[in-house]
Structures are given as C-alpha cells and as structure tokens.
Design a protein around this motif. Structure first.
Motif, short mmCIF file in Angstrom:
data_model
loop_
_atom_site.label_atom_id
_atom_site.label_comp_id
_atom_site.label_asym_id
_atom_site.label_seq_id
_atom_site.Cartn_x
_atom_site.Cartn_y
_atom_site.Cartn_z
N ILE A 44 -14.05 -11.51 -75.42
CA ILE A 44 -12.54 -10.48 -75.18
C ILE A 44 -12.50 -9.68 -76.55
O ILE A 44 -12.32 -8.44 -76.59
CB ILE A 44 -11.53 -11.06 -74.89
CG1 ILE A 44 -11.60 -11.74 -73.41
CG2 ILE A 44 -10.19 -10.43 -74.94
CD1 ILE A 44 -10.49 -12.78 -73.09
N ALA A 50 -9.83 -4.25 -78.66
CA ALA A 50 -9.28 -5.59 -78.18
C ALA A 50 -8.54 -6.25 -79.36
O ALA A 50 -8.87 -6.02 -80.50
CB ALA A 50 -10.20 -6.28 -77.63
N HIS A 82 -12.36 -12.01 -66.60
CA HIS A 82 -13.56 -12.02 -67.12
C HIS A 82 -14.26 -13.43 -67.06
O HIS A 82 -13.63 -14.56 -67.37
CB HIS A 82 -13.58 -11.74 -68.54
CG HIS A 82 -13.32 -10.01 -68.93
ND1 HIS A 82 -14.34 -9.45 -69.31
CD2 HIS A 82 -12.14 -9.54 -68.72
CE1 HIS A 82 -14.04 -8.36 -69.33
NE2 HIS A 82 -12.68 -8.04 -68.93
N VAL A 94 -7.70 -9.86 -68.45
CA VAL A 94 -7.68 -8.77 -69.66
C VAL A 94 -6.89 -7.65 -69.06
O VAL A 94 -7.31 -7.10 -67.91
CB VAL A 94 -9.04 -8.52 -70.15
CG1 VAL A 94 -8.81 -7.56 -71.28
CG2 VAL A 94 -9.67 -9.52 -70.84
N ASN A 99 -7.52 -3.51 -73.37
CA ASN A 99 -8.36 -4.89 -73.72
C ASN A 99 -7.40 -5.87 -74.23
O ASN A 99 -8.22 -6.46 -75.29
CB ASN A 99 -9.58 -4.57 -74.24
CG ASN A 99 -10.49 -3.63 -73.37
OD1 ASN A 99 -10.51 -3.75 -72.48
ND2 ASN A 99 -11.08 -2.71 -74.17
N ALA A 101 -6.02 -9.60 -74.07
CA ALA A 101 -6.22 -10.92 -73.05
C ALA A 101 -4.87 -11.37 -72.61
O ALA A 101 -3.84 -11.45 -73.37
CB ALA A 101 -6.78 -11.96 -74.19
#
Length: 171
Positions: A44, A50, A82, A94, A99, A101
């Motif tokens: 991730i 991210a 994911h 996500v 992006n 988590a």
C-alpha cells in the motif's frame, strides 16, 4: 430488540472523500507484526501518494470492531480491496482517491474489521497489545508501554470470541 450503540466514530481517508463509520466501543486496539501485515503495508505504501501504514517499529496498528458495526457512509465507490494472494480470504481496503489504507477485512470467516488506527482523528484509541512480534524486524526493539506477544494471546482470543457471542445475541 437490542439498542443501537451510542458511540459513533467516523474515520476518513486523507483527502476526506471516503468516510467509514464505526458504532460502539472497539473490541480492542493492537499493533500487528505478522508477515502479511508487513507485506500488505509495504504494498500500500508503494502506491502513488500513499500515506504511511507501518509504524516506525514495523507494526501495523489496528482498531478492531465487530463487522456488523462498521459501514461506509461516503465514497464506497472509491474503496478497492488489495489481496496479497488471489486465494487469500483477507484483503486490505484502500481509498483510491488518495491511496489511503482504510481497513482490513475478510471475504468470509472472521466477524471483525480491523480499521487502520492512523485513520482516526486524534485522539485515536491507544494500542493495548503488540501481537505476532516473532515476525518483527530483527533491528527493532519494541517499546515496553503495552504487553507484547509472539503470537495471539489468550486474552486477545477471548475478546474476539466475546464480541462474536454478543453479535450472535444481538447485543
């Protein structure tokens, strides 16, 4: 008929396009050091723009809630699972807008959702235990602020079972 939980916590992605609501008190808050959580976090974190997922000591911090008490209130169409492997029953969800988590869920089985602790507005619930520490990076010395366990301790398992029983009973 049971009363709905009074406490409502809203967690958001970094840009605010996704909101997930958790009702009631969490089952517990943990930092997990298992291989899957470390690999999932690295994947991730490799996504464009991210946010960090791993804590500085290599753990992934989660706030566990009963599955029946977590739902997406805004931006569900932006959530993508994911998986580490195609056949895996777990998936990290996500928010594709930024992006971020959001949570770890399961295709089947476990009755809980592990919400990434970093998604909470401050103050986030404090970590109560570090689990699966046998997988932590060798170079890391864990803090001693909460108990650390090489696997899943009995108390952790009992909290999960208790939450499942309460869910079955509609409490």
């Amino acid at each position: 008929m049971s009363k709905p939980p009074k406490k409502v916590t809203t967690v958001r992605c970094a840009c605010g396009s996704v909101e997930v609501e958790a009702r009631g008190e969490p089952i517990m808050t943990t930092a997990c050091y298992c291989d899957d959580c470390q690999e999932g976090a690295r994947r991730i974190e490799a996504l464009p723009d991210a946010r960090p997922v791993l804590s500085p000591d290599g753990g992934t911090e989660y706030v566990l809630y009963r599955k029946d008490r977590v739902r997406c209130e805004k931006g569900a169409e932006l959530l993508r699972p994911h998986k580490l492997q195609e056949k895996s029953v777990s998936h990290r969800v996500v928010a594709t807008c930024c992006n971020t988590a959001m949570f770890l869920g399961f295709d089947r089985g476990p009755h809980w959702v592990s919400v990434y602790r970093a998604r909470f507005q401050q103050p986030a619930p404090p970590v109560e235990a570090r689990v699966q520490t046998k997988f932590k990076p060798a170079s890391v010395t864990l803090p001693t602020d909460v108990p650390s366990y090489p696997s899943y301790p009995l108390g952790f398992m009992l909290k999960l079972v208790g939450a499942q029983v309460a869910m079955w009973l509609g409490r």
